[in-house]
Design a protein around this motif. Structure first.
Motif, PDB file in Angstrom:
ATOM      1  N   PRO A 284      -2.133  16.312   2.815  1.00 40.37           N
ATOM      2  CA  PRO A 284      -1.514  15.354   1.903  1.00 40.37           C
ATOM      3  C   PRO A 284      -0.738  14.289   2.659  1.00 40.37           C
ATOM      4  O   PRO A 284      -0.115  14.556   3.685  1.00 40.37           O
ATOM      5  N   VAL A 285      -0.796  13.085   2.133  1.00 44.77           N
ATOM      6  CA  VAL A 285      -0.009  11.976   2.669  1.00 44.77           C
ATOM      7  C   VAL A 285       0.910  11.499   1.554  1.00 44.77           C
ATOM      8  O   VAL A 285       0.451  11.147   0.468  1.00 44.77           O
ATOM      9  N   LEU A 286       2.210  11.516   1.809  1.00 44.48           N
ATOM     10  CA  LEU A 286       3.199  11.023   0.859  1.00 44.48           C
ATOM     11  C   LEU A 286       3.465   9.571   1.217  1.00 44.48           C
ATOM     12  O   LEU A 286       3.930   9.269   2.331  1.00 44.48           O
ATOM     13  N   SER A 287       3.152   8.670   0.284  1.00 47.09           N
ATOM     14  CA  SER A 287       3.191   7.245   0.624  1.00 47.09           C
ATOM     15  C   SER A 287       4.151   6.470  -0.267  1.00 47.09           C
ATOM     16  O   SER A 287       4.651   6.990  -1.271  1.00 47.09           O
ATOM     17  N   ASP A 288       4.376   5.213   0.125  1.00 51.05           N
ATOM     18  CA  ASP A 288       5.264   4.298  -0.580  1.00 51.05           C
ATOM     19  C   ASP A 288       6.603   4.956  -0.859  1.00 51.05           C
ATOM     20  O   ASP A 288       7.075   5.023  -1.994  1.00 51.05           O
ATOM     21  N   ALA A 289       7.220   5.451   0.223  1.00 55.36           N
ATOM     22  CA  ALA A 289       8.483   6.166   0.110  1.00 55.36           C
ATOM     23  C   ALA A 289       9.562   5.471   0.938  1.00 55.36           C
ATOM     24  O   ALA A 289       9.266   4.710   1.867  1.00 55.36           O
ATOM     25  N   THR A 290      10.805   5.766   0.587  1.00 60.41           N
ATOM     26  CA  THR A 290      11.941   5.324   1.384  1.00 60.41           C
ATOM     27  C   THR A 290      12.345   6.499   2.265  1.00 60.41           C
ATOM     28  O   THR A 290      12.843   7.517   1.763  1.00 60.41           O
ATOM     29  N   LEU A 291      12.093   6.397   3.541  1.00 67.85           N
ATOM     30  CA  LEU A 291      12.302   7.504   4.470  1.00 67.85           C
ATOM     31  C   LEU A 291      13.672   7.410   5.136  1.00 67.85           C
ATOM     32  O   LEU A 291      14.093   6.317   5.550  1.00 67.85           O
ATOM     33  N   VAL A 292      14.336   8.566   5.269  1.00 64.42           N
ATOM     34  CA  VAL A 292      15.538   8.632   6.100  1.00 64.42           C
ATOM     35  C   VAL A 292      15.129   9.303   7.409  1.00 64.42           C
ATOM     36  O   VAL A 292      14.923  10.518   7.466  1.00 64.42           O
ATOM     37  N   LEU A 293      14.983   8.474   8.443  1.00 68.92           N
ATOM     38  CA  LEU A 293      14.528   8.928   9.753  1.00 68.92           C
ATOM     39  C   LEU A 293      15.693   8.929  10.740  1.00 68.92           C
ATOM     40  O   LEU A 293      16.746   8.321  10.479  1.00 68.92           O
ATOM     41  N   PRO A 294      15.534   9.572  11.889  1.00 69.88           N
ATOM     42  CA  PRO A 294      16.595   9.524  12.901  1.00 69.88           C
ATOM     43  C   PRO A 294      16.969   8.100  13.316  1.00 69.88           C
ATOM     44  O   PRO A 294      18.106   7.848  13.723  1.00 69.88           O
ATOM     45  N   VAL A 295      16.018   7.157  13.179  1.00 72.00           N
ATOM     46  CA  VAL A 295      16.300   5.768  13.565  1.00 72.00           C
ATOM     47  C   VAL A 295      16.879   4.948  12.420  1.00 72.00           C
ATOM     48  O   VAL A 295      17.253   3.790  12.611  1.00 72.00           O
ATOM     49  N   GLY A 296      16.950   5.509  11.215  1.00 68.32           N
ATOM     50  CA  GLY A 296      17.485   4.787  10.068  1.00 68.32           C
ATOM     51  C   GLY A 296      16.559   4.864   8.869  1.00 68.32           C
ATOM     52  O   GLY A 296      15.644   5.696   8.808  1.00 68.32           O
ATOM     53  N   VAL A 297      16.784   3.994   7.902  1.00 72.05           N
ATOM     54  CA  VAL A 297      16.010   3.981   6.660  1.00 72.05           C
ATOM     55  C   VAL A 297      14.789   3.083   6.833  1.00 72.05           C
ATOM     56  O   VAL A 297      14.905   1.967   7.339  1.00 72.05           O
ATOM     57  N   VAL A 298      13.622   3.597   6.416  1.00 70.08           N
ATOM     58  CA  VAL A 298      12.380   2.836   6.465  1.00 70.08           C
ATOM     59  C   VAL A 298      11.830   2.703   5.047  1.00 70.08           C
ATOM     60  O   VAL A 298      11.550   3.724   4.394  1.00 70.08           O
ATOM     61  N   GLN A 299      11.706   1.500   4.573  1.00 70.49           N
ATOM     62  CA  GLN A 299      11.121   1.237   3.252  1.00 70.49           C
ATOM     63  C   GLN A 299       9.596   1.214   3.365  1.00 70.49           C
ATOM     64  O   GLN A 299       9.032   0.815   4.379  1.00 70.49           O
ATOM     65  N   GLY A 300       8.930   1.631   2.304  1.00 70.61           N
ATOM     66  CA  GLY A 300       7.476   1.601   2.292  1.00 70.61           C
ATOM     67  C   GLY A 300       6.856   2.533   3.315  1.00 70.61           C
ATOM     68  O   GLY A 300       5.772   2.271   3.847  1.00 70.61           O
ATOM     69  N   GLY A 301       7.530   3.642   3.575  1.00 71.96           N
ATOM     70  CA  GLY A 301       7.071   4.575   4.597  1.00 71.96           C
ATOM     71  C   GLY A 301       6.145   5.643   4.057  1.00 71.96           C
ATOM     72  O   GLY A 301       5.927   5.762   2.851  1.00 71.96           O
ATOM     73  N   TRP A 302       5.602   6.426   4.973  1.00 65.62           N
ATOM     74  CA  TRP A 302       4.712   7.521   4.593  1.00 65.62           C
ATOM     75  C   TRP A 302       4.888   8.689   5.551  1.00 65.62           C
ATOM     76  O   TRP A 302       5.334   8.526   6.689  1.00 65.62           O
ATOM     77  N   VAL A 303       4.548   9.890   5.061  1.00 67.43           N
ATOM     78  CA  VAL A 303       4.619  11.118   5.847  1.00 67.43           C
ATOM     79  C   VAL A 303       3.322  11.885   5.626  1.00 67.43           C
ATOM     80  O   VAL A 303       2.909  12.108   4.480  1.00 67.43           O
ATOM     81  N   ALA A 304       2.675  12.289   6.707  1.00 72.88           N
ATOM     82  CA  ALA A 304       1.457  13.095   6.634  1.00 72.88           C
ATOM     83  C   ALA A 304       1.788  14.532   7.012  1.00 72.88           C
ATOM     84  O   ALA A 304       2.512  14.786   7.975  1.00 72.88           O
ATOM     85  N   VAL A 305       1.231  15.469   6.235  1.00 68.28           N
ATOM     86  CA  VAL A 305       1.520  16.890   6.406  1.00 68.28           C
ATOM     87  C   VAL A 305       0.218  17.661   6.566  1.00 68.28           C
ATOM     88  O   VAL A 305      -0.735  17.455   5.798  1.00 68.28           O
ATOM     89  N   THR A 306       0.176  18.538   7.560  1.00 71.02           N
ATOM     90  CA  THR A 306      -0.985  19.399   7.766  1.00 71.02           C
ATOM     91  C   THR A 306      -0.525  20.792   8.178  1.00 71.02           C
ATOM     92  O   THR A 306       0.305  20.929   9.089  1.00 71.02           O
ATOM     93  N   GLY A 307      -1.047  21.813   7.501  1.00 72.25           N
ATOM     94  CA  GLY A 307      -0.823  23.193   7.920  1.00 72.25           C
ATOM     95  C   GLY A 307       0.624  23.587   8.094  1.00 72.25           C
ATOM     96  O   GLY A 307       0.978  24.315   9.023  1.00 72.25           O
TER      97      GLY A 307
END
Length: 379
Positions: A2-25
């Motif tokens: 699954p790929v979670l898309s069009d998200a606002t991510l809180v990453l170690p480097v800061g906030v990323v708008q329009g981000g995505w996260v891919a998950v496997t296993g």
């Protein structure tokens, strides 16, 4: 995958708008923003700009959903309640009780840790100051005793992760060293220790502060006390209970400014009433009355743990003026690092376990993923 898309991510480097996260296993395999093409995958979940943050990590929780970890057969109810509110990793905290009871409960919780249901055990006592008992039972408190410590460690079978003690007690420094030498982190709490005594305990190996400001005197102009030493020392992670009962919002935001989010762990210290409403409960061997969400020891009126969940702590801290990125750090990577799990959980980083949350625009929990599997899928 699954790929979670069009998200606002809180990453170690800061906030990323329009981000995505891919998950496997069960793990995070890739993370990106709008400038980077996401992996092609038939399962894409468009989150419409909602937040993705790492799953919350709680270093201090006694119960929830009407149950306490000190009772056999309650862990699934407690875990389910807190997971619904975003906690994906937690220690089980034991209140001070007669040593036989603590040893028995530690053995049960060790089984649950072996089964992967808990990250370990936190013993809040019994080596605490009766003069600063708070919600803990002073009748069950002990002076630091190496034999009693060994009983707890043996019963926990390597899963005793944190021990809270008062460093002013006779024999406390030796006990700090013994605990740390056996892989147990020592937290300072329920204490009236002086500034100098607290610094000595930190030099001996103590590295955490249990619910800072609660059950310990505040700093005075000529005696900074334990609170002053714990705030000052760069090697100490301080626990805060952001419920507006244990701690004023101005102090909450002040500690973030003084320490930085990398030294703050937001905890619940939740007792059985969390998620279960007002009424009469037990915390260890003490009766607790909960009214309006505030838990008080029946016979003393002392604050008795909280009815807090970590998503509520997030919203409270943000409302108090703490930047959302800092609050998320204090709920995720800081406590993960304090547990020695900073290379596995607590951040949206490729190679980390896919423990993550989907939050609405008003920071309510919309989805919970644990090890890559939806515990609660976002709508």
């Amino acid at each position: 995958m699954p790929v979670l898309s069009d998200a606002t991510l809180v990453l170690p480097v800061g906030v990323v708008q329009g981000g995505w996260v891919a998950v496997t296993g069960g793990g995070i395999t890739a993370v990106g923003g709008p400038e980077r093409s996401r992996p092609r995958d038939p399962e894409v979940i468009d989150l419409g700009g909602r937040w993705i943050v790492p799953g919350f990590v709680d270093l201090h929780v006694h119960g929830g959903g009407g149950q306490s970890f000190s009772r056999v057969g309650t862990a699934d109810t407690i875990r389910s309640l807190h997971r619904e509110h975003g906690t994906t990793t937690s220690l089980a905290s034991l209140a001070t009780a007669p040593m036989d009871d603590m040893v028995r409960a530690a053995g049960t919780l060790a089984d649950l840790t072996d089964a992967g249901k808990l990250a370990g055990i936190h013993a809040e006592g019994p080596f605490l100051s009766p003069a600063h008992a708070g919600e803990q039972d002073p009748a069950a408190m002990l002076v630091p005793d190496p034999d009693a410590l060994q009983r707890l460690i043996r019963a926990s079978r390597g899963h005793l992760r944190v021990l809270t003690l008062a460093p002013e007690l006779p024999g406390a420094m030796e006990l700090v060293k013994r605990a740390v030498d056996q892989g147990v982190q020592v937290a300072i709490g329920h204490t009236g220790a002086s500034y100098e005594r607290t610094l000595a305990a930190i030099e001996a190996g103590a590295s955490l502060a249990t619910h800072l400001f609660h059950a310990q005197p505040g700093p005075a102009q000529r005696e900074p006390g334990a609170v002053g030493a714990l705030l000052e020392h760069p090697d100490v992670t301080v626990q805060l209970i952001a419920d507006g009962v244990h701690l004023h919002d101005s102090l909450l935001s002040m500690v973030f400014r003084l320490c930085g989010a990398e030294r703050v762990a937001l905890v619940t210290a939740a007792m059985a009433a969390a998620g279960a409403g007002d009424g009469r409960y037990r915390l260890g061997d003490r009766n607790v009355d909960v009214r309006g969400g505030v838990a008080l020891v029946e016979d003393t009126g002392a604050i008795a743990g909280s009815t807090l969940t970590q998503d509520a702590a997030l919203r409270r801290a943000v409302d108090a003026g703490v930047p959302v990125t800092e609050v998320v750090t204090a709920l995720t990577s800081t406590p993960a690092r304090a547990l020695g799990l900073g290379g596995r959980i607590g951040a949206l980083v490729p190679g980390f376990t896919a423990d993550l949350l989907v939050l609405s625009s008003n920071l309510e929990v919309d989805g919970v993923m644990v090890s890559g599997i939806w515990d609660r899928a976002p709508h």
